[in-house]
Scaffold this motif. Sequence first.
Motif, PDB file in Angstrom:
ATOM      1  N   PHE A  96       0.756  -1.082   0.076  1.00 40.83           N
ATOM      2  CA  PHE A  96       0.158   0.048  -0.057  1.00 40.83           C
ATOM      3  C   PHE A  96       0.950   1.251   0.032  1.00 40.83           C
ATOM      4  O   PHE A  96       2.169   1.082   0.356  1.00 40.83           O
ATOM      5  CB  PHE A  96      -0.862   0.026   1.353  1.00 40.83           C
ATOM      6  CG  PHE A  96      -1.931  -1.103   1.263  1.00 40.83           C
ATOM      7  CD1 PHE A  96      -2.831  -1.250   0.442  1.00 40.83           C
ATOM      8  CD2 PHE A  96      -1.642  -2.122   1.914  1.00 40.83           C
ATOM      9  CE1 PHE A  96      -3.951  -1.865   0.442  1.00 40.83           C
ATOM     10  CE2 PHE A  96      -2.525  -3.091   2.288  1.00 40.83           C
ATOM     11  CZ  PHE A  96      -3.791  -3.120   1.315  1.00 40.83           C
ATOM     12  N   SER A 140       3.540   1.542   2.608  1.00 41.47           N
ATOM     13  CA  SER A 140       3.432   0.115   3.412  1.00 41.47           C
ATOM     14  C   SER A 140       3.607  -0.974   2.909  1.00 41.47           C
ATOM     15  O   SER A 140       2.700  -1.083   1.732  1.00 41.47           O
ATOM     16  CB  SER A 140       2.658   0.257   4.822  1.00 41.47           C
ATOM     17  OG  SER A 140       1.495  -0.210   4.308  1.00 41.47           O
ATOM     18  N   ALA A 155       2.203  -4.579   3.013  1.00 41.20           N
ATOM     19  CA  ALA A 155       1.418  -5.387   3.942  1.00 41.20           C
ATOM     20  C   ALA A 155       1.555  -7.199   3.779  1.00 41.20           C
ATOM     21  O   ALA A 155       1.529  -7.647   4.805  1.00 41.20           O
ATOM     22  CB  ALA A 155      -0.146  -5.274   3.688  1.00 41.20           C
ATOM     23  N   ARG A 171      -0.460 -11.801  14.755  1.00 42.22           N
ATOM     24  CA  ARG A 171      -0.975 -10.342  15.488  1.00 42.22           C
ATOM     25  C   ARG A 171      -1.720  -9.309  14.506  1.00 42.22           C
ATOM     26  O   ARG A 171      -1.526  -9.395  13.413  1.00 42.22           O
ATOM     27  CB  ARG A 171       0.382  -9.515  15.942  1.00 42.22           C
ATOM     28  CG  ARG A 171       1.071 -10.231  17.062  1.00 42.22           C
ATOM     29  CD  ARG A 171       2.214  -9.412  17.484  1.00 42.22           C
ATOM     30  NE  ARG A 171       2.970 -10.065  18.325  1.00 42.22           N
ATOM     31  CZ  ARG A 171       2.991  -9.979  19.755  1.00 42.22           C
ATOM     32  NH1 ARG A 171       2.027  -9.149  20.105  1.00 42.22           N
ATOM     33  NH2 ARG A 171       3.828 -10.718  20.420  1.00 42.22           N
ATOM     34  N   SER A 172      -2.500  -8.542  15.065  1.00 40.31           N
ATOM     35  CA  SER A 172      -3.186  -7.331  14.348  1.00 40.31           C
ATOM     36  C   SER A 172      -2.192  -6.590  13.505  1.00 40.31           C
ATOM     37  O   SER A 172      -1.191  -6.409  13.861  1.00 40.31           O
ATOM     38  CB  SER A 172      -3.745  -6.478  15.471  1.00 40.31           C
ATOM     39  OG  SER A 172      -4.512  -5.533  14.771  1.00 40.31           O
ATOM     40  N   GLY A 173      -2.485  -6.426  12.085  1.00 43.21           N
ATOM     41  CA  GLY A 173      -1.526  -5.861  11.171  1.00 43.21           C
ATOM     42  C   GLY A 173      -0.674  -6.600  10.583  1.00 43.21           C
ATOM     43  O   GLY A 173       0.125  -6.220   9.600  1.00 43.21           O
ATOM     44  N   ALA A 174      -0.683  -8.015  10.951  1.00 37.63           N
ATOM     45  CA  ALA A 174       0.108  -8.994  10.248  1.00 37.63           C
ATOM     46  C   ALA A 174       0.152  -9.301   8.660  1.00 37.63           C
ATOM     47  O   ALA A 174       0.770  -9.737   8.088  1.00 37.63           O
ATOM     48  CB  ALA A 174       0.385 -10.319  10.848  1.00 37.63           C
ATOM     49  N   GLY A 175      -1.331  -9.027   8.297  1.00 39.89           N
ATOM     50  CA  GLY A 175      -1.524  -9.099   6.938  1.00 39.89           C
ATOM     51  C   GLY A 175      -2.566 -10.240   6.637  1.00 39.89           C
ATOM     52  O   GLY A 175      -2.614 -10.409   5.471  1.00 39.89           O
ATOM     53  N   LYS A 176      -3.161 -10.793   7.548  1.00 39.34           N
ATOM     54  CA  LYS A 176      -4.088 -11.830   7.484  1.00 39.34           C
ATOM     55  C   LYS A 176      -5.243 -11.517   6.531  1.00 39.34           C
ATOM     56  O   LYS A 176      -5.557 -12.343   5.686  1.00 39.34           O
ATOM     57  CB  LYS A 176      -4.789 -12.242   8.853  1.00 39.34           C
ATOM     58  CG  LYS A 176      -3.346 -12.774   9.913  1.00 39.34           C
ATOM     59  CD  LYS A 176      -4.209 -13.166  11.270  1.00 39.34           C
ATOM     60  CE  LYS A 176      -4.977 -12.198  11.826  1.00 39.34           C
ATOM     61  NZ  LYS A 176      -4.233 -10.924  12.420  1.00 39.34           N
ATOM     62  N   SER A 177      -5.914 -10.349   6.771  1.00 38.55           N
ATOM     63  CA  SER A 177      -7.122 -10.009   5.794  1.00 38.55           C
ATOM     64  C   SER A 177      -6.319  -9.711   4.536  1.00 38.55           C
ATOM     65  O   SER A 177      -7.278 -10.033   3.691  1.00 38.55           O
ATOM     66  CB  SER A 177      -7.739  -9.036   6.457  1.00 38.55           C
ATOM     67  OG  SER A 177      -8.347  -9.439   7.816  1.00 38.55           O
ATOM     68  N   THR A 178      -5.492  -8.999   4.563  1.00 35.33           N
ATOM     69  CA  THR A 178      -4.902  -8.678   3.091  1.00 35.33           C
ATOM     70  C   THR A 178      -4.831  -9.696   2.379  1.00 35.33           C
ATOM     71  O   THR A 178      -4.896  -9.937   1.128  1.00 35.33           O
ATOM     72  CB  THR A 178      -3.750  -7.788   3.071  1.00 35.33           C
ATOM     73  OG1 THR A 178      -4.140  -6.576   4.067  1.00 35.33           O
ATOM     74  CG2 THR A 178      -3.135  -7.279   2.057  1.00 35.33           C
TER      75      THR A 178
HETATM   76  N1  LIG Z   1      -6.577  -0.376   2.397  1.00 35.75           N
HETATM   77  C1  LIG Z   1      -5.504  -0.139   2.856  1.00 35.75           C
HETATM   78  N2  LIG Z   1      -4.705   0.699   2.791  1.00 35.75           N
HETATM   79  C2  LIG Z   1      -3.460   0.975   3.482  1.00 35.75           C
HETATM   80  N3  LIG Z   1      -2.875   0.229   4.199  1.00 35.75           N
HETATM   81  C3  LIG Z   1      -3.798  -0.820   4.400  1.00 35.75           C
HETATM   82  C4  LIG Z   1      -4.808  -0.981   3.778  1.00 35.75           C
HETATM   83  N4  LIG Z   1      -5.365  -2.386   4.289  1.00 35.75           N
HETATM   84  C5  LIG Z   1      -4.449  -2.970   5.012  1.00 35.75           C
HETATM   85  N5  LIG Z   1      -3.582  -1.952   5.375  1.00 35.75           N
HETATM   86  C6  LIG Z   1      -2.279  -2.361   6.012  1.00 35.75           C
HETATM   87  O1  LIG Z   1      -1.690  -3.573   5.884  1.00 35.75           O
HETATM   88  C7  LIG Z   1      -1.242  -4.140   7.119  1.00 35.75           C
HETATM   89  C8  LIG Z   1      -1.765  -5.468   7.175  1.00 35.75           C
HETATM   90  O2  LIG Z   1      -3.317  -5.397   7.183  1.00 35.75           O
HETATM   91  P1  LIG Z   1      -4.334  -6.481   7.653  1.00 35.75           P
HETATM   92  O3  LIG Z   1      -5.845  -5.816   7.717  1.00 35.75           O
HETATM   93  O4  LIG Z   1      -4.316  -7.571   6.657  1.00 35.75           O
HETATM   94  O5  LIG Z   1      -3.954  -7.194   8.938  1.00 35.75           O
HETATM   95  P2  LIG Z   1      -4.738  -8.295   9.995  1.00 35.75           P
HETATM   96  O6  LIG Z   1      -3.540  -9.148  10.107  1.00 35.75           O
HETATM   97  O7  LIG Z   1      -5.958  -8.755   9.050  1.00 35.75           O
HETATM   98  O8  LIG Z   1      -4.906  -7.608  11.121  1.00 35.75           O
HETATM   99  P3  LIG Z   1      -6.232  -7.767  12.345  1.00 35.75           P
HETATM  100  O9  LIG Z   1      -5.851  -9.065  13.325  1.00 35.75           O
HETATM  101  O10 LIG Z   1      -6.080  -6.537  12.976  1.00 35.75           O
HETATM  102  O11 LIG Z   1      -7.357  -7.921  11.458  1.00 35.75           O
HETATM  103  C9  LIG Z   1      -1.662  -3.293   8.170  1.00 35.75           C
HETATM  104  O12 LIG Z   1      -0.381  -2.456   8.462  1.00 35.75           O
HETATM  105  C10 LIG Z   1      -2.611  -2.160   7.745  1.00 35.75           C
HETATM  106  O13 LIG Z   1      -2.470  -0.937   8.087  1.00 35.75           O
END
Ligand SMILES: Nc1ncnc2c1ncn2[C@@H]1O[C@H](COP(=O)(O)OP(=O)(O)OP(=O)(O)O)[C@@H](O)[C@H]1O
Length: 321
Positions: free
Chosen positions: A11, A14, A16, A35-42
């Motif tokens: 992104f 950053s 992801a 952990r939160s922000g690790a990139g799982k949802s991405t």
């Molecule tokens: N649309 C976006 N624009 C910019 N940065 C993004 C976007 N989506 C995710 N990120 C960044 O990418 C990284 C991974 O985000 P992601 O949502 O995949 O984390 P996660 O592991 O699912 O966290 P959680 O457990 O909190 O759901 C984070 O640093 C987040 O800020």
Amino acid sequence: MIELQELRKEFAGSTALAGISLSVAEGEIHGIVGRSGAGKSTLIRCLTGLESATSGHARIDGVDITALSGARLRASRRSIGMVFQHANLLDSRTALENVEHPLQVAGVPRAARRARALELLELVGLTDRAGNHPAQLSGGQQQRVGIARALASEPKILLCDEPTSALDTQTTGQILSLIASLRDRLGITVLIITHEMSVVREICDSATLLEHGRVTQTGMLGEILADPSSPLARDLVPLPRASDDPHRRTLEVALAGTPLGTVFDIAESTGTPISAVESGTLETIDGTQVGRLRLVCADTLQRERLSTALRARGIHVEEAA
Ligand SMILES: Nc1ncnc2c1ncn2[C@@H]1O[C@H](COP(=O)(O)OP(=O)(O)OP(=O)(O)O)[C@@H](O)[C@H]1O
Ligand SMILES: [Mg+2]
């Protein structure tokens, strides 16, 4: 089967996903933790094509999602079912109509979609709730409707992003057994994102740990547990509570398949009997007895001797500070 190869997602400013490679076999339930922000949802969003990867490949049954767009992407998305933390059902429609909805959007004739939706409600055990609106259903029942809806297009894979995070322990157990039974009956491949290690313990065959957009550990549960010093094994079989051990008499032992009795036998046979088991966990995961225990020895010297003897037998030992 799901195959990710050097999948990257950047992104603005950053990273992801920093090059993810992993594969999940057909019919497997794979957990992704981190952990939160690790990139799982991405990761899940790239796999569905909702987010376009910066580089790398994400293949489902050999079809590279990252190379598709438009109608072909939409068509391949039909082979993917999605389940989220909240079912997000349409409030104005009944459970049955919610399950029918994706079929209606896909242009399936009324009689056929109704029959299919009824079948799906039966599959998730909600036949008697078909006419209820979401407000009349519990959180767990709503989630089951959400799962039935996800299965409407007969997907080959089911992607679940924190499917039980909003549910209590008992309901979580019911939803997890449902997911496992759907895998058994339909042969679908399941990717389940979770921050709860109990979810991995209960239904996953394999798991991946993501940290800062990288895979730091991945494997079958059995392999992971066989190395008690690995991060996922530590999370799956947590350490006993911290000990206040001013006399340096305690020893932490991690068991992966070795019965606790063997530890006592080794202690007896080396003349370093264990005074007590201060605390610990012992359970069976994926057919293997695993545990982490804090043992108390008579004194520091005895502790050293027992530690050496256990290590010589391949048992993972950590001395408390
Ligand atoms: N649309 C976006 N624009 C910019 N940065 C993004 C976007 N989506 C995710 N990120 C960044 O990418 C990284 C991974 O985000 P992601 O949502 O995949 O984390 P996660 O592991 O699912 O966290 P959680 O457990 O909190 O759901 C984070 O640093 C987040 O800020
Ligand atoms: Mg997330």
